[in-house]
Design a protein around this motif. Structure first.
Motif, PDB file in Angstrom:
ATOM      1  N   UNK A 142    -136.559  37.551 129.628  1.00 28.37           N
ATOM      2  CA  UNK A 142    -135.613  38.449 128.982  1.00 28.37           C
ATOM      3  C   UNK A 142    -134.521  37.618 128.315  1.00 28.37           C
ATOM      4  N   UNK A 143    -134.221  37.941 127.067  1.00 29.84           N
ATOM      5  CA  UNK A 143    -133.101  37.340 126.350  1.00 29.84           C
ATOM      6  C   UNK A 143    -132.098  38.468 126.124  1.00 29.84           C
ATOM      7  N   UNK A 144    -130.813  38.129 126.099  1.00 29.93           N
ATOM      8  CA  UNK A 144    -129.820  39.176 125.914  1.00 29.93           C
ATOM      9  C   UNK A 144    -128.564  38.651 125.239  1.00 29.93           C
ATOM     10  N   UNK A 145    -127.870  39.588 124.637  1.00 30.12           N
ATOM     11  CA  UNK A 145    -126.533  39.383 124.096  1.00 30.12           C
ATOM     12  C   UNK A 145    -125.705  40.543 124.622  1.00 30.12           C
ATOM     13  N   UNK A 146    -124.489  40.259 125.030  1.00 25.97           N
ATOM     14  CA  UNK A 146    -123.551  41.305 125.429  1.00 25.97           C
ATOM     15  C   UNK A 146    -122.246  41.023 124.692  1.00 25.97           C
ATOM     16  N   UNK A 147    -121.834  41.989 123.879  1.00 20.70           N
ATOM     17  CA  UNK A 147    -120.614  41.818 123.100  1.00 20.70           C
ATOM     18  C   UNK A 147    -119.963  43.182 122.887  1.00 20.70           C
ATOM     19  N   UNK A 148    -119.138  43.304 121.856  1.00 15.99           N
ATOM     20  CA  UNK A 148    -118.463  44.571 121.611  1.00 15.99           C
ATOM     21  C   UNK A 148    -119.446  45.698 121.281  1.00 15.99           C
ATOM     22  N   UNK A 149    -120.691  45.364 121.003  1.00 12.33           N
ATOM     23  CA  UNK A 149    -121.728  46.364 120.730  1.00 12.33           C
ATOM     24  C   UNK A 149    -122.538  46.722 121.973  1.00 12.33           C
ATOM     25  N   UNK A 150    -122.149  46.189 123.128  1.00 14.77           N
ATOM     26  CA  UNK A 150    -122.844  46.498 124.373  1.00 14.77           C
ATOM     27  C   UNK A 150    -123.877  45.452 124.746  1.00 14.77           C
ATOM     28  N   UNK A 151    -124.648  45.771 125.766  1.00 12.82           N
ATOM     29  CA  UNK A 151    -125.700  44.892 126.282  1.00 12.82           C
ATOM     30  C   UNK A 151    -126.960  45.129 125.458  1.00 12.82           C
TER      31      UNK A 151
END
Length: 123
Positions: free
Chosen positions: A82-91
């Motif tokens: 699993x790759x992920x980004x979590x920022x002001x746009x959510x997870x």
């Protein structure tokens, strides 16, 4: 280090400890005064994880921006990644094992196009 990150790192390492034969092969943690951090670890039972975080200006506030990935072998022997980004746009996770929405049925797709065309013609 961010409290959530600490909890995640401790939880993941604890999950390794729960498997009595697994040992931590590599563990790196770096926390910087500017709020950025990174960590990575690998265990003998095939669990791998890494994450980087930075602070980002969002209007008048600062927000944590996180990017990472993890991988493990599930009980059936399949590799899960699993790759992920979590920022002001959510997870925002990405992985082949995640469910995807079914395709839009052709009749619904045609109806949506018709409705879009009607609304454009009314303007």
């Amino acid at each position: 280090m961010n409290k959530i990150v600490c909890v995640l790192v401790v939880a993941l390492i604890a999950s390794v400890a729960a498997e009595k034969d697994a040992v931590v092969l590599r563990q790196d943690v770096e926390v910087n005064p500017d709020g950025s951090y990174q960590y990575a670890y690998e265990t003998s039972n095939g669990i791998q994880a890494e994450e980087q975080g930075t602070l980002k200006d969002v209007g008048d506030d600062k927000a944590q921006v996180v990017q990472g990935q993890y991988a493990y072998t599930d009980p059936d022997g399949s590799r899960v990644s699993l790759q992920y980004i979590a920022d002001e746009n959510g997870f925002q996770p990405q992985g082949d094992h995640l469910p995807t929405p079914p395709p839009i049925p052709p009749a619904i797709e045609r109806a949506l196009r018709l409705l879009a065309n009607l609304s454009r013609n009314q303007k």
